[in-house]
Write a protein that holds these residues in place. Sequence first.
Motif, PDB file in Angstrom:
ATOM      1  N   LEU A  54       0.830  -1.203   0.000  1.00  0.00           N
ATOM      2  CA  LEU A  54       0.000   0.000   0.000  1.00  0.00           C
ATOM      3  C   LEU A  54       0.866   1.256   0.000  1.00  0.00           C
ATOM      4  O   LEU A  54       0.566   2.234  -0.695  1.00  0.00           O
ATOM      5  N   ARG A  55       1.952   1.235   0.754  1.00  0.00           N
ATOM      6  CA  ARG A  55       2.821   2.406   0.792  1.00  0.00           C
ATOM      7  C   ARG A  55       3.479   2.629  -0.569  1.00  0.00           C
ATOM      8  O   ARG A  55       3.637   3.770  -1.002  1.00  0.00           O
ATOM      9  N   ARG A  56       3.850   1.550  -1.244  1.00  0.00           N
ATOM     10  CA  ARG A  56       4.437   1.675  -2.570  1.00  0.00           C
ATOM     11  C   ARG A  56       3.460   2.359  -3.533  1.00  0.00           C
ATOM     12  O   ARG A  56       3.869   3.147  -4.400  1.00  0.00           O
ATOM     13  N   GLY A  57       2.144   2.110  -3.375  1.00  0.00           N
ATOM     14  CA  GLY A  57       1.155   2.778  -4.206  1.00  0.00           C
ATOM     15  C   GLY A  57       1.193   4.285  -4.033  1.00  0.00           C
ATOM     16  O   GLY A  57       1.091   5.055  -5.008  1.00  0.00           O
ATOM     17  N   HIS A  58       1.333   4.739  -2.795  1.00  0.00           N
ATOM     18  CA  HIS A  58       1.428   6.177  -2.535  1.00  0.00           C
ATOM     19  C   HIS A  58       2.729   6.757  -3.104  1.00  0.00           C
ATOM     20  O   HIS A  58       2.729   7.846  -3.695  1.00  0.00           O
ATOM     21  N   LEU A  59       3.832   6.036  -2.927  1.00  0.00           N
ATOM     22  CA  LEU A  59       5.111   6.532  -3.418  1.00  0.00           C
ATOM     23  C   LEU A  59       5.141   6.563  -4.948  1.00  0.00           C
ATOM     24  O   LEU A  59       5.687   7.505  -5.547  1.00  0.00           O
ATOM     25  N   ASP A  60       4.536   5.560  -5.598  1.00  0.00           N
ATOM     26  CA  ASP A  60       4.475   5.548  -7.051  1.00  0.00           C
ATOM     27  C   ASP A  60       3.649   6.728  -7.556  1.00  0.00           C
ATOM     28  O   ASP A  60       3.973   7.338  -8.589  1.00  0.00           O
ATOM     29  N   PHE A  61       2.571   7.046  -6.846  1.00  0.00           N
ATOM     30  CA  PHE A  61       1.754   8.198  -7.245  1.00  0.00           C
ATOM     31  C   PHE A  61       2.557   9.486  -7.131  1.00  0.00           C
ATOM     32  O   PHE A  61       2.502  10.347  -8.022  1.00  0.00           O
ATOM     33  N   LYS A  62       3.312   9.629  -6.070  1.00  0.00           N
ATOM     34  CA  LYS A  62       4.130  10.835  -5.897  1.00  0.00           C
ATOM     35  C   LYS A  62       5.170  10.952  -7.020  1.00  0.00           C
ATOM     36  O   LYS A  62       5.470  12.050  -7.507  1.00  0.00           O
ATOM     37  N   ASP A  63       5.702   9.809  -7.439  1.00  0.00           N
ATOM     38  CA  ASP A  63       6.628   9.823  -8.568  1.00  0.00           C
ATOM     39  C   ASP A  63       5.918  10.237  -9.849  1.00  0.00           C
ATOM     40  O   ASP A  63       6.459  10.986 -10.675  1.00  0.00           O
ATOM     41  N   ALA A  64       4.687   9.742 -10.024  1.00  0.00           N
ATOM     42  CA  ALA A  64       3.943  10.021 -11.250  1.00  0.00           C
ATOM     43  C   ALA A  64       3.586  11.495 -11.378  1.00  0.00           C
ATOM     44  O   ALA A  64       3.700  12.084 -12.454  1.00  0.00           O
ATOM     45  N   VAL A  65       3.159  12.105 -10.289  1.00  0.00           N
ATOM     46  CA  VAL A  65       2.738  13.512 -10.387  1.00  0.00           C
ATOM     47  C   VAL A  65       3.929  14.443 -10.589  1.00  0.00           C
ATOM     48  O   VAL A  65       3.772  15.577 -11.018  1.00  0.00           O
ATOM     49  N   SER A  66       5.118  13.949 -10.274  1.00  0.00           N
ATOM     50  CA  SER A  66       6.305  14.768 -10.519  1.00  0.00           C
ATOM     51  C   SER A  66       6.841  14.579 -11.936  1.00  0.00           C
ATOM     52  O   SER A  66       7.788  15.242 -12.348  1.00  0.00           O
ATOM     53  N   SER A  67       6.207  13.654 -12.678  1.00  0.00           N
ATOM     54  CA  SER A  67       6.621  13.397 -14.058  1.00  0.00           C
ATOM     55  C   SER A  67       6.088  14.486 -14.980  1.00  0.00           C
ATOM     56  O   SER A  67       5.102  15.168 -14.678  1.00  0.00           O
ATOM     57  N   THR A  68       6.689  14.632 -16.139  1.00  0.00           N
ATOM     58  CA  THR A  68       6.226  15.632 -17.122  1.00  0.00           C
ATOM     59  C   THR A  68       5.125  15.077 -18.015  1.00  0.00           C
ATOM     60  O   THR A  68       4.579  15.805 -18.843  1.00  0.00           O
ATOM     61  N   SER A  69       4.790  13.804 -17.864  1.00  0.00           N
ATOM     62  CA  SER A  69       3.768  13.194 -18.709  1.00  0.00           C
ATOM     63  C   SER A  69       2.369  13.592 -18.247  1.00  0.00           C
ATOM     64  O   SER A  69       1.990  13.346 -17.103  1.00  0.00           O
ATOM     65  N   PRO A  70       1.524  14.206 -19.114  1.00  0.00           N
ATOM     66  CA  PRO A  70       0.146  14.572 -18.738  1.00  0.00           C
ATOM     67  C   PRO A  70      -0.689  13.363 -18.349  1.00  0.00           C
ATOM     68  O   PRO A  70      -1.561  13.443 -17.499  1.00  0.00           O
ATOM     69  N   ILE A  71      -0.421  12.215 -18.978  1.00  0.00           N
ATOM     70  CA  ILE A  71      -1.190  11.007 -18.662  1.00  0.00           C
ATOM     71  C   ILE A  71      -0.929  10.600 -17.219  1.00  0.00           C
ATOM     72  O   ILE A  71      -1.846  10.287 -16.454  1.00  0.00           O
ATOM     73  N   ARG A  72       0.323  10.611 -16.817  1.00  0.00           N
ATOM     74  CA  ARG A  72       0.655  10.245 -15.444  1.00  0.00           C
ATOM     75  C   ARG A  72       0.100  11.247 -14.447  1.00  0.00           C
ATOM     76  O   ARG A  72      -0.344  10.897 -13.364  1.00  0.00           O
ATOM     77  N   VAL A 114      -4.782  -5.492  19.262  1.00  0.00           N
ATOM     78  CA  VAL A 114      -5.096  -5.121  17.885  1.00  0.00           C
ATOM     79  C   VAL A 114      -4.070  -4.093  17.426  1.00  0.00           C
ATOM     80  O   VAL A 114      -3.814  -3.097  18.107  1.00  0.00           O
ATOM     81  N   VAL A 115      -3.420  -4.385  16.308  1.00  0.00           N
ATOM     82  CA  VAL A 115      -2.437  -3.491  15.711  1.00  0.00           C
ATOM     83  C   VAL A 115      -3.149  -2.656  14.651  1.00  0.00           C
ATOM     84  O   VAL A 115      -3.900  -3.197  13.830  1.00  0.00           O
ATOM     85  N   LEU A 116      -2.901  -1.343  14.659  1.00  0.00           N
ATOM     86  CA  LEU A 116      -3.588  -0.410  13.771  1.00  0.00           C
ATOM     87  C   LEU A 116      -2.541   0.391  13.002  1.00  0.00           C
ATOM     88  O   LEU A 116      -1.831   1.216  13.578  1.00  0.00           O
ATOM     89  N   TRP A 117      -2.446   0.125  11.705  1.00  0.00           N
ATOM     90  CA  TRP A 117      -1.439   0.762  10.853  1.00  0.00           C
ATOM     91  C   TRP A 117      -2.111   1.611   9.774  1.00  0.00           C
ATOM     92  O   TRP A 117      -2.498   1.086   8.727  1.00  0.00           O
ATOM     93  N   PRO A 118      -2.269   2.907   9.963  1.00  0.00           N
ATOM     94  CA  PRO A 118      -2.751   3.745   8.866  1.00  0.00           C
ATOM     95  C   PRO A 118      -1.642   3.931   7.825  1.00  0.00           C
ATOM     96  O   PRO A 118      -0.498   4.237   8.174  1.00  0.00           O
ATOM     97  N   VAL A 119      -1.971   3.736   6.561  1.00  0.00           N
ATOM     98  CA  VAL A 119      -1.039   3.985   5.465  1.00  0.00           C
ATOM     99  C   VAL A 119      -1.592   5.155   4.672  1.00  0.00           C
ATOM    100  O   VAL A 119      -2.622   5.024   3.988  1.00  0.00           O
ATOM    101  N   LEU A 120      -0.953   6.308   4.775  1.00  0.00           N
ATOM    102  CA  LEU A 120      -1.449   7.511   4.118  1.00  0.00           C
ATOM    103  C   LEU A 120      -0.320   8.501   3.905  1.00  0.00           C
ATOM    104  O   LEU A 120       0.716   8.439   4.579  1.00  0.00           O
ATOM    105  N   ASP A 121      -0.543   9.403   2.955  1.00  0.00           N
ATOM    106  CA  ASP A 121       0.394  10.479   2.675  1.00  0.00           C
ATOM    107  C   ASP A 121       0.009  11.670   3.546  1.00  0.00           C
ATOM    108  O   ASP A 121      -1.114  12.178   3.445  1.00  0.00           O
ATOM    109  N   LEU A 122       0.903  12.088   4.418  1.00  0.00           N
ATOM    110  CA  LEU A 122       0.591  13.202   5.315  1.00  0.00           C
ATOM    111  C   LEU A 122       0.315  14.493   4.555  1.00  0.00           C
ATOM    112  O   LEU A 122      -0.255  15.427   5.125  1.00  0.00           O
ATOM    113  N   LYS A 123       0.682  14.552   3.270  1.00  0.00           N
ATOM    114  CA  LYS A 123       0.483  15.750   2.462  1.00  0.00           C
ATOM    115  C   LYS A 123      -0.521  15.523   1.329  1.00  0.00           C
ATOM    116  O   LYS A 123      -0.562  16.269   0.361  1.00  0.00           O
TER     117      LYS A 123
END
Length: 340
Positions: free
Chosen positions: A29-47, A128-137
């Motif tokens: 799940l964290r990789r999904g957030h990091l991949d999105f951050k990489d995509a929005v920093s790309s110059t590709s409009p599709i990404r 019970v272990v509680l792990w929120p996976v989110l982008d603080l920004k």
Amino acid sequence: MALLRHLHLPSAHPHYIPYALANRVQEHLRRGHLDFKDAVSSTSPIRQAREPPPPTLVTFTPSPIYTLGRRQTGPLPAATIARLTAPLRIPSPSQTGRNDHETAATLTPQVLPSPRGGLTTYHGPGQVVLWPVLDLKSPLHKNFTVKCYARLLENTTIAVLASVFGIRAGTTEDPGVWAAASSGREEDARKIAALGVHLRRHVAALGTALNLAMPGPEVTDEGLNPWARIVACGLEGKGVTSVAGEVGGGGARGRVMQMLEAKMVSGKDGPVLGMEEATARLWAGEFSQRIGLGEGVEVVERGEAVRLMERLVREGDEEGGEAAPEQEEREYLARLGTGR
């Protein structure tokens, strides 16, 4: 409007999810957030047109494990390892008597390093272990500094303890959540929930672990009480407690379940499998409101959760190396598939 997704990873006594598999889900799940951050920093409009991933709360009750903080860089002495990994008797969640161990399962705790701060702590049944996976920004919800996010986890837990169980708790100069002492003195407070956060480019992992029904300090037998084997989080002289311990007396588990059932809304929350999942759902609702998403939560169905874990294990097998799953992960999934 985005919803908080709640992904509860199932366990059934005496077969509890391996910590490594829960971590595999979290890192996916964290990789999904990091991949999105990489995509929005790309110059590709599709990404750039991609939608940000929603925040997800991963909750579970793991097989017994002691995790080490990142400050513990050297190997533990052999005698310490032997002590931590000695057989541990885990009573069935259906048992209500403190001294009734006739149907207890004997499990062997693991010892693994963790990227969080602090020192050795324990996770296992009755928690019970509680792990929120989110982008603080993230643009989907309120944004947080690291300090404010840690406080958010603590305040969410404090609110659930008060509103659901009637337990007065708070924070101290030490991390985590502490049940208030009747003496009113901070030094007499007892730790009821641990806290540990790891951030990568503002994407959060780890979180909090709430003790629901675990042995108290009156149980000194290390074969029954995992806390008796360590100085929890390296905090000398500090006690550890649980929700059932604070409710007190025989039949505490039953009273805890009654408190949970009184707060669950029939037809809205759906069936609840046990104390840990019920608490996790209520915690999810409180957390969702506090990050600005309202009380609605998207509960991921058990079948979807199992399919995700199976896929991640298959991918780990294909990748091999450090990503290869451990045998206990495969055995856990096999038991889920056979209903055992």
